[in-house]
Design an enzyme around this catalytic site. Structure first.
Site, PDB file in Angstrom:
ATOM      1  N   ASP A  46       0.850  -1.203   0.000  1.00 28.63           N
ATOM      2  CA  ASP A  46       0.000   0.000   0.000  1.00 28.63           C
ATOM      3  C   ASP A  46       0.883   1.249   0.000  1.00 28.63           C
ATOM      4  O   ASP A  46       0.366   2.376  -0.061  1.00 28.63           O
ATOM      5  CB  ASP A  46      -1.018  -0.016   1.151  1.00 28.63           C
ATOM      6  CG  ASP A  46      -0.375  -0.025   2.521  1.00 28.63           C
ATOM      7  OD1 ASP A  46       0.862  -0.136   2.612  1.00 28.63           O
ATOM      8  OD2 ASP A  46      -1.122   0.070   3.526  1.00 28.63           O
ATOM      9  N   ASP A  85      -1.252  -6.184  -0.422  1.00 33.34           N
ATOM     10  CA  ASP A  85      -1.268  -5.508   0.884  1.00 33.34           C
ATOM     11  C   ASP A  85      -2.673  -4.990   1.157  1.00 33.34           C
ATOM     12  O   ASP A  85      -3.211  -4.180   0.387  1.00 33.34           O
ATOM     13  CB  ASP A  85      -0.296  -4.318   0.792  1.00 33.34           C
ATOM     14  CG  ASP A  85       0.347  -3.986   2.115  1.00 33.34           C
ATOM     15  OD1 ASP A  85       0.058  -4.674   3.104  1.00 33.34           O
ATOM     16  OD2 ASP A  85       1.165  -3.055   2.134  1.00 33.34           O
ATOM     17  N   LYS A 115      -1.187  -9.344   2.942  1.00 31.35           N
ATOM     18  CA  LYS A 115      -0.416  -8.876   4.107  1.00 31.35           C
ATOM     19  C   LYS A 115      -1.300  -7.948   4.933  1.00 31.35           C
ATOM     20  O   LYS A 115      -2.025  -7.130   4.385  1.00 31.35           O
ATOM     21  CB  LYS A 115       0.855  -8.149   3.661  1.00 31.35           C
ATOM     22  CG  LYS A 115       1.678  -7.614   4.836  1.00 31.35           C
ATOM     23  CD  LYS A 115       3.043  -7.130   4.427  1.00 31.35           C
ATOM     24  CE  LYS A 115       3.039  -5.738   3.842  1.00 31.35           C
ATOM     25  NZ  LYS A 115       2.512  -4.682   4.723  1.00 31.35           N
ATOM     26  N   GLU A 185       9.529  -4.207  10.209  1.00 25.39           N
ATOM     27  CA  GLU A 185       9.937  -2.914   9.642  1.00 25.39           C
ATOM     28  C   GLU A 185      10.506  -1.993  10.714  1.00 25.39           C
ATOM     29  O   GLU A 185       9.888  -1.743  11.747  1.00 25.39           O
ATOM     30  CB  GLU A 185       8.717  -2.245   8.963  1.00 25.39           C
ATOM     31  CG  GLU A 185       9.066  -0.884   8.379  1.00 25.39           C
ATOM     32  CD  GLU A 185       8.092  -0.375   7.330  1.00 25.39           C
ATOM     33  OE1 GLU A 185       7.189  -1.135   6.911  1.00 25.39           O
ATOM     34  OE2 GLU A 185       8.255   0.789   6.919  1.00 25.39           O
TER      35      GLU A 185
HETATM   36  O1  KIV Z   1       3.596  -1.121   1.602  1.00 25.32           O
HETATM   37  C1  KIV Z   1       4.737  -1.591   1.481  1.00 25.32           C
HETATM   38  O2  KIV Z   1       5.404  -1.410   0.468  1.00 25.32           O
HETATM   39  C2  KIV Z   1       5.257  -2.366   2.609  1.00 25.32           C
HETATM   40  C3  KIV Z   1       6.671  -2.821   2.541  1.00 25.32           C
HETATM   41  C4  KIV Z   1       7.653  -1.761   2.353  1.00 25.32           C
HETATM   42  C5  KIV Z   1       7.015  -3.768   3.606  1.00 25.32           C
HETATM   43  O3  KIV Z   1       4.542  -2.642   3.500  1.00 25.32           O
END
Ligand code: KIV
Length: 262
Positions: A46, A85, A115, A185
């Protein structure tokens, strides 16, 4: 075509000799390039909101935007595992919303997993339900960008013993409810190391040191396209100045009528 990288194959990379290599993609050509380069996991993050859509953070990204970009990425990824995501409030609101929206990532957009950020009691319940209905879930702990307002900014996490302990406990719970991997992270390398040694599923670090089972970065950062990359990112190319200079030369040649040639 059967994927070389399935969810069980990525899970089995835990403790193996090869680290997991993950990058983000939001479009078809980038996904194709990463797939050809040998990336194991492509995350349609995201971060789309900040990297591509010009939002100040990830909170405004919608399900429809994520599905649109995930479809483009999935169509190009022949071997890499594609993870979608789940955007802000597409899963936090209820287990039913989470199932419906995760279903769109797998059914409409061709992702193999989703995710989710965090590991509070309600999020753990949501992950358990998703796993039960056949949706593989990657967790995300530490600096979880959807909590930027609660954190008071994009700040590293787990720096004091209490919050380090909390993140370690959350990692254990994510494994218990069935997550197949966890993004860590912006937490101290030692905390990421302890988590990696404690749990039986892969950790994928971003700004969390070298002891994780894998690493992920934003592709625009490694290509040198980002104006203000995070301090932990490494640029392997400098495409922004190159692309700008190409555009400037085109402007100059069209204005001066030297392109196209007669
Ligand atoms: O949104 C994203 O790109 C992420 C990663 C950087 C782990 O969550």
């Amino acid at each position: 075509m059967a994927k070389a990288h399935t969810v069980p194959a990525i899970k089995d990379m835990k403790g193996g000799t090869e680290p997991i290599v993950a990058l983000t993609a939001y479009d078809h050509p980038t996904s194709r390039m990463l797939d050809e380069a040998g990336v194991d996991v492509i995350l349609v993050g995201d971060s789309l909101g900040m990297v591509v859509l010009g939002y100040p953070n990830t909170l405004s990204v919608t399900m429809d935007e994520m599905i649109h970009h995930t479809r483009a990425v999935s169509r190009a990824a022949n071997r890499a595992l594609v993870v979608g995501d789940m955007p802000f409030m597409s899963y936090q609101s209820s287990e039913d919303d989470a199932v419906k929206n995760a279903g769109r990532f797998l059914g409409e957009a061709g992702a193999q997993a989703v995710k989710l950020e965090g590991a509070g009691d309600s999020i753990l319940g949501i992950i358990r339900r998703l796993v039960e209905v056949g949706v593989p879930v990657m967790g995300h702990l530490g600096l979880t960008p959807q909590s930027v307002n609660a954190f008071g900014g994009f700040k590293g996490q787990g720096k004091d013993p209490e919050s380090a302990k909390r993140i370690q406990e959350e990692a254990v719970r994510l494994e218990e409810v069935g997550a197949f991997a966890i993004v860590l992270e912006s937490i101290p390398a030692e905390v990421a190391k302890t988590i990696t040694e404690t749990i039986g599923i892969p950790t994928i670090g971003i700004g969390s040191g070298l002891h994780c089972d894998g690493q992920i970065l934003v592709t625009e950062d490694i290509l040198g396209l980002t104006e203000q990359p995070p301090p932990f990112a490494k640029a392997y190319a400098a495409l922004r100045p190159d692309a700008r200079s190409a555009a400037e030369r085109y402007v100059s040649e069209v204005k001066s009528r030297t392109f196209p040639e007669a």
